[in-house]
Design a protein around this motif. Structure first.
Motif: not given
Length: 287
Positions: A37-42, A84-91
């Motif tokens: 996953p990347k930043a901005g992914d759900f 759910g999750k929301y990626f603020l950054s790649d990690d």
């Protein structure tokens, strides 16, 4: 059962690990599609037990003795939440868990009509309950290739709307029928004559609060599709207010129906310890 699950995971993981790329910053499959996953992914998490049940049936692990079923049904967080999750950054990602539980149920039971033993009347039990659960957390990730470790903490809140049970009876309590035939066991649907019976039970709502630290790992079998699991440690407190129980009976002195309300004591609790000791596994989809 647990050994079977871990064996299947080991086989799947090892098969893909032999074919994955090494030494690159970004992990891609053979078609060049990014795996992680990347930043901005759900991301959306679901129960992984149906997958294992499917594999179990395909491999006939049970030796054709019946449908294969994982007895350790996965119950991630609380089993009924939108997670759910929301990626603020790649990690790094924020995690959200939310559910509103509202339910109602009506049970009817036919009992002997005391005025006519050849007829039947209906006793009814109506049950309703509600509650809200909310969890917010922060997750950090690190790893090499398709195997990613994660850790972090989360805050959990629970608002219980309480519950209410209302009982109505086909045989009225009156001067000519002071011991009416009444349902006394709603599970077995049995009835008998009684001179005191429930009419309403109200359980108060409550509040719960918890903090939890967690650590876990995910393995990306396919682009943005992973299997994982986590263990947590934390504490929780909860408090439930007073409720009431109402009954009716026949007053033989005054020859009238009387009601009585009794308080149900409130409660509070505290817990501290680990969770997910069964080692259950989830599946995560990233978008």
């Amino acid at each position: 059962m647990r050994k079977i699950i871990f064996t299947l995971l080991a086989v799947l993981f090892s098969t893909i690990m032999f074919s994955q790329e090494d030494g690159t910053t970004e992990v891609v499959n053979k078609h060049g599609v990014s795996v992680l996953p990347k930043a901005g992914d759900f991301a959306l998490g679901i129960d992984a037990s149906p997958f294992f049940n499917l594999v179990g049936n395909m491999l006939r692990i049970n030796d054709f003795t019946g449908p294969f079923a994982d007895p350790m049904a996965f119950n991630f967080v609380d089993g009924g939440s939108i997670y759910g999750k929301y990626f603020l950054s790649d990690d790094a990602a924020v995690r959200v868990r939310f559910d509103i539980n509202m339910m109602s149920q009506t049970l009817n039971n036919l009992v002997v009509d005391d005025a006519n033993t050849n007829a039947r009347v209906t006793d009814t039990w109506k049950h309703s309950a509600s509650g809200v659960n909310l969890g917010v957390g922060y997750e950090m990730r690190r790893g090499k290739g398709r195997l990613q470790a994660f850790y972090g903490g989360e805050l959990n809140l629970m608002f219980g709307g309480g519950s209410k049970d209302v009982y109505t009876y086909g045989n009225e309590l009156n001067n000519s029928d002071s011991i009416p035939t009444t349902t006394v066991n709603w599970l077995g649907m049995t009835s008998m004559g009684v001179d005191n019976r429930l009419t309403e039970v109200t359980n108060a709502g409550g509040f719960g609060f918890g903090l939890r630290a967690f650590v876990g790992a995910e393995y990306f079998l396919f682009p943005n599709i992973s299997f994982g699991g986590e263990f947590g440690w934390g504490f929780g407190i909860n408090s439930v207010g007073e409720g009431t129980m109402s009954t009716e009976s026949w007053d033989y002195t005054n020859h009238e129906r009387t009601t009585n309300d009794t308080k149900i004591a409130g409660s509070s609790g505290f817990n501290l310890g680990n969770d997910n000791l069964g080692g259950n596994v989830y599946m995560m989809f990233h978008f």
